[in-house]
Design an enzyme around this catalytic site. Structure first.
Site, PDB file in Angstrom:
ATOM      1  N   GLU A   1      -1.273  -5.751   8.773  1.00  0.00           N
ATOM      2  CA  GLU A   1      -0.405  -5.163   9.799  1.00  0.00           C
ATOM      3  C   GLU A   1      -0.983  -5.419  11.191  1.00  0.00           C
ATOM      4  O   GLU A   1      -2.199  -5.325  11.385  1.00  0.00           O
ATOM      5  CB  GLU A   1      -0.276  -3.648   9.565  1.00  0.00           C
TER       6      GLU A   1
ATOM      7  N   ASP B   1      -0.893  -6.126  -0.069  1.00  0.00           N
ATOM      8  CA  ASP B   1      -1.280  -5.473   1.184  1.00  0.00           C
ATOM      9  C   ASP B   1      -2.795  -5.299   1.253  1.00  0.00           C
ATOM     10  O   ASP B   1      -3.415  -4.852   0.279  1.00  0.00           O
ATOM     11  CB  ASP B   1      -0.674  -4.068   1.237  1.00  0.00           C
TER      12      ASP B   1
ATOM     13  N   GLU C   1       9.393  -4.580  10.655  1.00  0.00           N
ATOM     14  CA  GLU C   1       9.814  -3.251  10.179  1.00  0.00           C
ATOM     15  C   GLU C   1      10.233  -2.345  11.336  1.00  0.00           C
ATOM     16  O   GLU C   1       9.580  -2.300  12.394  1.00  0.00           O
ATOM     17  CB  GLU C   1       8.655  -2.577   9.407  1.00  0.00           C
TER      18      GLU C   1
ATOM     19  N   ASP D   1       0.840  -1.205   0.000  1.00  0.00           N
ATOM     20  CA  ASP D   1       0.000   0.000   0.000  1.00  0.00           C
ATOM     21  C   ASP D   1       0.876   1.256   0.000  1.00  0.00           C
ATOM     22  O   ASP D   1       0.375   2.377  -0.088  1.00  0.00           O
ATOM     23  CB  ASP D   1      -1.025  -0.005   1.143  1.00  0.00           C
ATOM     24  N   SER D   2       2.205   1.067   0.029  1.00  0.00           N
ATOM     25  CA  SER D   2       3.132   2.180  -0.206  1.00  0.00           C
ATOM     26  C   SER D   2       2.877   2.806  -1.577  1.00  0.00           C
ATOM     27  O   SER D   2       3.309   3.929  -1.838  1.00  0.00           O
ATOM     28  CB  SER D   2       4.583   1.690  -0.118  1.00  0.00           C
TER      29      SER D   2
ATOM     30  N   LYS E   1      -1.294  -9.421   2.927  1.00  0.00           N
ATOM     31  CA  LYS E   1      -0.504  -8.992   4.095  1.00  0.00           C
ATOM     32  C   LYS E   1      -1.356  -8.076   4.960  1.00  0.00           C
ATOM     33  O   LYS E   1      -2.044  -7.193   4.437  1.00  0.00           O
ATOM     34  CB  LYS E   1       0.774  -8.281   3.654  1.00  0.00           C
TER      35      LYS E   1
HETATM   36  O1  KIV Z   1       3.526  -1.062   1.688  1.00  0.00           O
HETATM   37  C1  KIV Z   1       4.669  -1.532   1.619  1.00  0.00           C
HETATM   38  O2  KIV Z   1       5.395  -1.371   0.628  1.00  0.00           O
HETATM   39  C2  KIV Z   1       5.164  -2.295   2.764  1.00  0.00           C
HETATM   40  C3  KIV Z   1       6.638  -2.533   2.833  1.00  0.00           C
HETATM   41  C4  KIV Z   1       7.330  -1.288   3.208  1.00  0.00           C
HETATM   42  C5  KIV Z   1       6.958  -3.645   3.735  1.00  0.00           C
HETATM   43  O3  KIV Z   1       4.416  -2.650   3.615  1.00  0.00           O
END
Ligand code: KIV
Length: 274
Positions: free
Chosen positions: A116, A84, A183, A45-46, A114
């Site tokens: 969190e 994510d 992280e 989600d980056s 994924k």
């Molecule tokens: O969103 C993302 O790219 C991430 C990585 C920084 C692990 O969660």
């Protein structure tokens, strides 16, 4: 490289083979990254920060993650694609979490999702895993918790915080996750977690002792200038390379050097000029 599955990652940990992971969000970059041999692609989600220009990852939606996942899936052949789950897609209810994880797999084509969080999200991980959807955890500095953490700050600096993160790691493993991102924690804590868990740990800003490493592709290629974390190794300065190329193009157009005769068609029915 054979098709990579979640089982391969667990085997890589057992065999002591490091796991390199990179993010990707689109078709062309995925083809390059996979062509270079990356076994795991994270559709992070980056994307909201490095592609859409948001200040943090919170605004990203399930629809956007599905769109980016399907672009990545069309560009890859062998790599494992993990996507994510964005903020608000799994925190409100188990029903939401299961439905959104299912959509990301079914409509996006991801092979794992994924989420969190640790102890507080363990039931959610369990529920998604019960749907036969592989889950990667993400503990320590969790970017979706930026407002609670008061910024992107190293987590687990004192023993009490460190023990809470170890509890998170164990909860994620017990809930059935196949791997966990660690992280923004001190390297010693990441080593302790890596030794404690039988599933692979993938570190980012967590030192050298994790079973694998992940970086945001824009960071390691020098494509994103807004934030420059100290843990990132810049392998190339693509911003500078692109700037030079674009300036050359502008100059070529200005001086009439582009298009050259190899760049246009001379057959057809158009009248000769003049
Ligand atoms: O969103 C993302 O790219 C991430 C990585 C920084 C692990 O969660």
């Amino acid at each position: 490289m054979n098709k990579v599955t979640v089982c391969d990652l667990i085997k890589m940990k057992k065999d002591g083979k490091k796991i390199p992971v990179l993010t990707a969000y689109g078709y062309s970059m995925t083809k390059i990254v996979e062509g270079a041999g990356i076994p795991v692609i994270l559709v992070g989600d980056s994307v909201g920060m490095v592609e859409a220009g948001f200040e943090n990852t919170l605004p990203v939606t399930v629809e956007e993650m599905i769109y980016h996942t399907s672009s990545v899936v069309r560009g890859r052949k062998k790599a494992l694609v993990v996507t994510d789950m964005p903020f608000l897609s799994y925190q409100v209810s188990l029903t939401d979490a299961k439905k959104n994880a299912g959509r990301i797999m079914k409509e996006g084509g991801a092979e794992a999702v994924k989420v969190e969080g640790g102890v507080t999200i363990a039931d959610t991980i369990k529920a998604i895993v019960h749907m036969e959807i592989p889950v990667m955890g993400h503990i320590g500095l969790t970017p979706q918790s930026i407002h609670r953490m008061g910024g992107y700050k190293i987590q687990g600096k004192n023993r009490q915080e460190a023990e809470a993160i170890i509890r998170d790691a164990k909860a994620v493993e017990k809930a059935g996750a196949f791997a966990v991102i660690v992280e923004g924690v001190p390297a010693g804590l990441a080593r302790e977690i890596t030794k404690t868990l039988s599933i692979p740990t993938i570190g980012i800003g967590a030192g050298p002792y994790c079973d694998g490493q992940v970086l945001v592709i824009h960071d390691m290629l020098g494509l994103f200038e807004d934030i420059k974390p100290t843990y990132v190794k810049r392998y190339v300065d693509l911003s500078a390379i692109i700037t030079t190329a674009v300036r050359e193009y502008i100059d070529d157009v200005d001086k009439g050097r582009f298009p050259g005769k190899e760049h246009f068609y001379t057959t057809g029915s158009a009248k000769k000029p003049g």
